[in-house]
Write a protein that holds these residues in place. Structure first.
Motif, PDB file in Angstrom:
ATOM      1  N   ASP A 305       0.835  -1.207   0.000  1.00  0.00           N
ATOM      2  CA  ASP A 305       0.000   0.000   0.000  1.00  0.00           C
ATOM      3  C   ASP A 305       0.869   1.255   0.000  1.00  0.00           C
ATOM      4  O   ASP A 305       0.558   2.233  -0.688  1.00  0.00           O
ATOM      5  CB  ASP A 305      -0.933   0.009   1.222  1.00  0.00           C
ATOM      6  CG  ASP A 305      -2.089  -0.954   1.069  1.00  0.00           C
ATOM      7  OD1 ASP A 305      -2.836  -0.815   0.095  1.00  0.00           O
ATOM      8  OD2 ASP A 305      -2.228  -1.850   1.911  1.00  0.00           O
ATOM      9  N   ASP A 306       1.956   1.225   0.755  1.00  0.00           N
ATOM     10  CA  ASP A 306       2.857   2.380   0.788  1.00  0.00           C
ATOM     11  C   ASP A 306       3.382   2.703  -0.607  1.00  0.00           C
ATOM     12  O   ASP A 306       3.383   3.865  -1.036  1.00  0.00           O
ATOM     13  CB  ASP A 306       4.047   2.112   1.721  1.00  0.00           C
ATOM     14  CG  ASP A 306       3.668   2.058   3.181  1.00  0.00           C
ATOM     15  OD1 ASP A 306       2.646   2.676   3.553  1.00  0.00           O
ATOM     16  OD2 ASP A 306       4.402   1.398   3.945  1.00  0.00           O
ATOM     17  N   VAL A 307       3.858   1.684  -1.319  1.00  0.00           N
ATOM     18  CA  VAL A 307       4.459   1.949  -2.625  1.00  0.00           C
ATOM     19  C   VAL A 307       3.402   2.329  -3.654  1.00  0.00           C
ATOM     20  O   VAL A 307       3.621   3.205  -4.494  1.00  0.00           O
ATOM     21  CB  VAL A 307       5.317   0.759  -3.106  1.00  0.00           C
ATOM     22  CG1 VAL A 307       4.482  -0.452  -3.476  1.00  0.00           C
ATOM     23  CG2 VAL A 307       6.175   1.178  -4.294  1.00  0.00           C
ATOM     24  N   LEU A 308       2.221   1.730  -3.591  1.00  0.00           N
ATOM     25  CA  LEU A 308       1.162   2.089  -4.535  1.00  0.00           C
ATOM     26  C   LEU A 308       0.684   3.521  -4.316  1.00  0.00           C
ATOM     27  O   LEU A 308       0.435   4.267  -5.276  1.00  0.00           O
ATOM     28  CB  LEU A 308      -0.005   1.105  -4.421  1.00  0.00           C
ATOM     29  CG  LEU A 308       0.298  -0.309  -4.925  1.00  0.00           C
ATOM     30  CD1 LEU A 308      -0.813  -1.268  -4.531  1.00  0.00           C
ATOM     31  CD2 LEU A 308       0.497  -0.322  -6.439  1.00  0.00           C
ATOM     32  N   GLU A 309       0.573   3.916  -3.046  1.00  0.00           N
ATOM     33  CA  GLU A 309       0.197   5.300  -2.759  1.00  0.00           C
ATOM     34  C   GLU A 309       1.299   6.266  -3.191  1.00  0.00           C
ATOM     35  O   GLU A 309       1.023   7.356  -3.704  1.00  0.00           O
ATOM     36  CB  GLU A 309      -0.109   5.447  -1.272  1.00  0.00           C
ATOM     37  CG  GLU A 309      -1.402   4.745  -0.853  1.00  0.00           C
ATOM     38  CD  GLU A 309      -1.552   4.632   0.664  1.00  0.00           C
ATOM     39  OE1 GLU A 309      -0.728   5.246   1.379  1.00  0.00           O
ATOM     40  OE2 GLU A 309      -2.469   3.924   1.102  1.00  0.00           O
TER      41      GLU A 309
END
Length: 380
Positions: A305-309
């Motif tokens: 989720d961190d990298v997608l955001e």
């Protein structure tokens, strides 16, 4: 699987590309990993460590629960992934399948190291195998060579012939061919069809406005090459071979989803993990600038989720003004993001292949619509 009500807003991970080995047993002169401006591979581990794989598996498990995923595609990539060895490949597949049983696996390989032991392992985990080859022997050996200059076609062909056996049909995913317009398009297609692939991916050589692809000074040369291949494929409809580029264009002409990020607009939810655990964007961005695909995040300290955001903010999907006013923008979607890059303007440009894409899409649209009109007349 529980936890969907607590899932964060946003696109979940759809495809994970794992670089389980960062080196290759070939030295292809057009390779976008080793021969492009980004040379970050030099400072990375040769093989993905077991601890990194276990951390990836934990990230997958967490992400799957948070988003209530029904499935996830994981692509084993490199370098050459089979250089990780039988045990290394088995360990990666086992860890990820154990974390998320609904994982769908595929692999992109040059096929040289395929053997019965690998094939048994790939069957066990249902891994669909794609092999990179550029047509027949002359076309393939033009670029796909060993470091000593010797051609690789014979070994690649032997690996594909193993996959072609009836007992391996369920894991034979297809072929990937990098286009060289100096190769005769009819001969290339004939060479590819000789392997009876279920699917062929035709890859435009990666380039951009700062570092143009080969023969960029020849107007519409790529369009003419691809139109030759399309017309022969479309007229013959060779079984069982589908060509993803052409099918994606036809799908987009009728408002359907594309099968590839190269057409129809950038596809979200794709993340690459390098051998050191670093999250990266598409490999094609290695041709834009040093550190072009980097995100600054890794599996050690950051979730999917961190990298997608991060990517949604740092690498938003935008089209240039020229693209937005183009009659085929809904089909090409501006082309591959890496192909739009220029040092002065970033990605605020049409594709370096813009005119080729326009001509190809127009030709395919004219042919398909003509057939539909003829069919309608005959049906009256």
């Amino acid at each position: 699987m529980t936890g969907a009500k607590n899932a964060p807003v946003g696109m979940p991970l759809r495809q994970l590309i794992l670089k389980i080995h960062s080196r290759c047993n070939l030295s292809c002169d057009y390779c976008y990993v080793y021969e492009s401006i980004d040379q970050s591979w030099r400072g990375r581990p040769t093989t993905m460590a077991p601890a990194t794989i276990e951390q990836i598996a934990r990230r997958i498990d967490d992400h799957a629960h948070r988003h209530d995923l029904r499935d996830l595609q994981v692509v084993l990539h490199g370098g050459e992934p089979l250089l990780a060895g039988h045990d290394g490949v088995a360990a990666a597949l086992s860890a990820i399948r154990g974390a998320f049983p609904a994982t769908r696996f595929s692999m992109q390989t040059n096929g040289i190291l395929l053997d019965e032991r690998f094939l048994a392992l790939l069957h066990e985990y249902g891994v669909r195998v794609g092999v990179s080859v550029d047509g027949g022997q002359a076309a393939t050996d033009r670029h796909r060579r060993y470091a000593n200059g010797r051609g690789s076609y014979d070994r690649i062909a032997a690996g594909i012939e193993l996959l072609m056996r009836p007992e391996h049909a369920e894991i034979y995913g297809g072929l990937l061919c990098t286009i060289d317009i100096d190769n005769d398009p009819d001969e290339v297609l004939e060479g590819l069809l000789g392997f009876r692939p279920p699917r062929v991916d035709l890859l435009l050589p990666h380039g951009n406005w700062t570092n143009p692809p080969p023969h960029h000074d020849r107007p519409l040369a790529y369009a003419r090459w691809l139109i030759r291949v399309f017309d022969r494929w479309y007229d013959q409809r060779p079984e069982p071979t589908r060509i993803r580029m052409f099918e994606s264009i036809i799908a987009r002409l009728f408002g359907l989803p594309s099968q590839t990020e190269a057409f129809g607009g950038e596809q979200l939810g794709i993340v690459t993990v390098e051998t050191d655990g670093a999250y990266e964007q598409s490999d094609a961005l290695k041709t834009t600038a040093e550190g072009g695909p980097a995100t600054g995040l890794s599996v050690t300290g950051h979730s999917f989720d961190d990298v997608l955001e991060h990517l949604a903010v740092a690498a938003p999907y935008r089209l240039s003004q020229q693209c937005r006013s183009c009659p085929v923008v809904s089909v090409c979607g501006g082309g591959l993001r890496a192909h739009r890059y220029a040092e002065e303007t970033g990605f605020d440009n049409p594709s370096v292949y813009c005119q080729d894409l326009l001509a190809l899409i127009t030709h395919i649209g004219d042919r398909v619509r003509a057939d539909l009109n003829n069919a309608a007349v005959l049906a009256q």
